[in-house]
Design a protein around this motif. Structure first.
Motif, PDB file in Angstrom:
ATOM      1  N   LEU A  61       0.819  -1.213   0.000  1.00 34.04           N
ATOM      2  CA  LEU A  61       0.000   0.000   0.000  1.00 34.04           C
ATOM      3  C   LEU A  61       0.855   1.266   0.000  1.00 34.04           C
ATOM      4  O   LEU A  61       0.581   2.195  -0.748  1.00 34.04           O
ATOM      5  CB  LEU A  61      -0.932   0.004   1.224  1.00 34.04           C
ATOM      6  N   ILE A  62       1.884   1.309   0.818  1.00 37.12           N
ATOM      7  CA  ILE A  62       2.659   2.544   0.946  1.00 37.12           C
ATOM      8  C   ILE A  62       3.754   2.684  -0.113  1.00 37.12           C
ATOM      9  O   ILE A  62       4.366   3.744  -0.219  1.00 37.12           O
ATOM     10  CB  ILE A  62       3.255   2.696   2.360  1.00 37.12           C
ATOM     11  N   ASP A  63       4.002   1.646  -0.891  1.00 37.25           N
ATOM     12  CA  ASP A  63       5.003   1.707  -1.947  1.00 37.25           C
ATOM     13  C   ASP A  63       4.437   2.479  -3.144  1.00 37.25           C
ATOM     14  O   ASP A  63       3.516   2.008  -3.812  1.00 37.25           O
ATOM     15  CB  ASP A  63       5.399   0.293  -2.376  1.00 37.25           C
TER      16      ASP A  63
ATOM     17  N   ASN B 248       5.509   2.840  -6.014  1.00 34.99           N
ATOM     18  CA  ASN B 248       5.759   2.196  -7.302  1.00 34.99           C
ATOM     19  C   ASN B 248       4.713   1.141  -7.640  1.00 34.99           C
ATOM     20  O   ASN B 248       4.687   0.641  -8.760  1.00 34.99           O
ATOM     21  CB  ASN B 248       7.156   1.572  -7.320  1.00 34.99           C
ATOM     22  N   ASN B 249       3.854   0.802  -6.697  1.00 38.59           N
ATOM     23  CA  ASN B 249       2.735  -0.123  -6.934  1.00 38.59           C
ATOM     24  C   ASN B 249       1.469   0.687  -7.125  1.00 38.59           C
ATOM     25  O   ASN B 249       1.158   1.543  -6.304  1.00 38.59           O
ATOM     26  CB  ASN B 249       2.520  -1.053  -5.729  1.00 38.59           C
ATOM     27  N   ASP B 250       0.738   0.404  -8.184  1.00 38.34           N
ATOM     28  CA  ASP B 250      -0.536   1.114  -8.372  1.00 38.34           C
ATOM     29  C   ASP B 250      -1.736   0.260  -7.975  1.00 38.34           C
ATOM     30  O   ASP B 250      -2.874   0.704  -8.077  1.00 38.34           O
ATOM     31  CB  ASP B 250      -0.683   1.636  -9.801  1.00 38.34           C
ATOM     32  N   ILE B 251      -1.445  -0.966  -7.504  1.00 39.69           N
ATOM     33  CA  ILE B 251      -2.515  -1.850  -7.038  1.00 39.69           C
ATOM     34  C   ILE B 251      -2.171  -2.387  -5.653  1.00 39.69           C
ATOM     35  O   ILE B 251      -1.019  -2.355  -5.232  1.00 39.69           O
ATOM     36  CB  ILE B 251      -2.731  -3.042  -7.993  1.00 39.69           C
TER      37      ILE B 251
ATOM     38  N   LYS C 139      -5.075   1.547  -6.275  1.00 37.77           N
ATOM     39  CA  LYS C 139      -4.950   2.476  -5.146  1.00 37.77           C
ATOM     40  C   LYS C 139      -5.681   3.789  -5.420  1.00 37.77           C
ATOM     41  O   LYS C 139      -6.227   4.381  -4.495  1.00 37.77           O
ATOM     42  CB  LYS C 139      -3.480   2.755  -4.836  1.00 37.77           C
ATOM     43  N   GLU C 140      -5.732   4.207  -6.674  1.00 40.67           N
ATOM     44  CA  GLU C 140      -6.408   5.462  -7.006  1.00 40.67           C
ATOM     45  C   GLU C 140      -7.916   5.396  -6.726  1.00 40.67           C
ATOM     46  O   GLU C 140      -8.572   6.430  -6.626  1.00 40.67           O
ATOM     47  CB  GLU C 140      -6.168   5.832  -8.468  1.00 40.67           C
TER      48      GLU C 140
ATOM     49  N   CYS D  14       2.353  10.569  -1.346  1.00 42.19           N
ATOM     50  CA  CYS D  14       3.603   9.808  -1.335  1.00 42.19           C
ATOM     51  C   CYS D  14       3.356   8.304  -1.441  1.00 42.19           C
ATOM     52  O   CYS D  14       4.279   7.541  -1.694  1.00 42.19           O
ATOM     53  CB  CYS D  14       4.440  10.144  -0.104  1.00 42.19           C
ATOM     54  N   TRP D  15       2.133   7.842  -1.241  1.00 45.22           N
ATOM     55  CA  TRP D  15       1.785   6.430  -1.425  1.00 45.22           C
ATOM     56  C   TRP D  15       1.411   6.144  -2.876  1.00 45.22           C
ATOM     57  O   TRP D  15       1.386   4.991  -3.288  1.00 45.22           O
ATOM     58  CB  TRP D  15       0.601   6.038  -0.557  1.00 45.22           C
ATOM     59  N   LEU D  16       1.101   7.173  -3.633  1.00 47.77           N
ATOM     60  CA  LEU D  16       0.587   7.011  -4.990  1.00 47.77           C
ATOM     61  C   LEU D  16       1.563   7.424  -6.084  1.00 47.77           C
ATOM     62  O   LEU D  16       1.521   6.889  -7.183  1.00 47.77           O
ATOM     63  CB  LEU D  16      -0.696   7.840  -5.157  1.00 47.77           C
ATOM     64  N   ASP D  17       2.437   8.380  -5.794  1.00 43.54           N
ATOM     65  CA  ASP D  17       3.302   8.979  -6.807  1.00 43.54           C
ATOM     66  C   ASP D  17       4.756   8.919  -6.367  1.00 43.54           C
ATOM     67  O   ASP D  17       5.155   9.623  -5.427  1.00 43.54           O
ATOM     68  CB  ASP D  17       2.873  10.434  -7.037  1.00 43.54           C
TER      69      ASP D  17
END
Length: 72
Positions: free
Chosen positions: A20-22, A24-27, A46-47, A60-63
């Motif tokens: 979740l907090i990475d 670089n992962n969008d899922i 995540k979006e 910072c969790w998304l980008d």
């Protein structure tokens, strides 16, 4: 940790906080909290998730480049 889907307002249980907090992962892998029985893990973008309070996820969790965007 529980999050909520934006479209249906359903709660989902996040299975891996690091995922979740990475940024670089969008899922994320999570389980829908629907009904009394344990649901099978599923993939969520995540979006499309928010905190149950309605607050959006931290940038910072998304980008992964969130710091560069702030400098410009």
């Amino acid at each position: 940790m529980f999050l909520q889907t934006k479209d249906t307002q359903d709660l989902v249980k996040i299975l891996d906080i690091q995922e979740l907090i990475d940024p670089n992962n969008d899922i994320v892998h999570a389980q829908d909290q629907e009904g009394e029985e344990e649901q099978e893990p599923d993939i969520f973008k995540k979006e499309n998730l928010t905190f149950p309070s309605g607050e959006i996820l931290p940038r910072c969790w998304l980008d992964a480049n969130y710091r560069k965007a702030q400098v410009s």
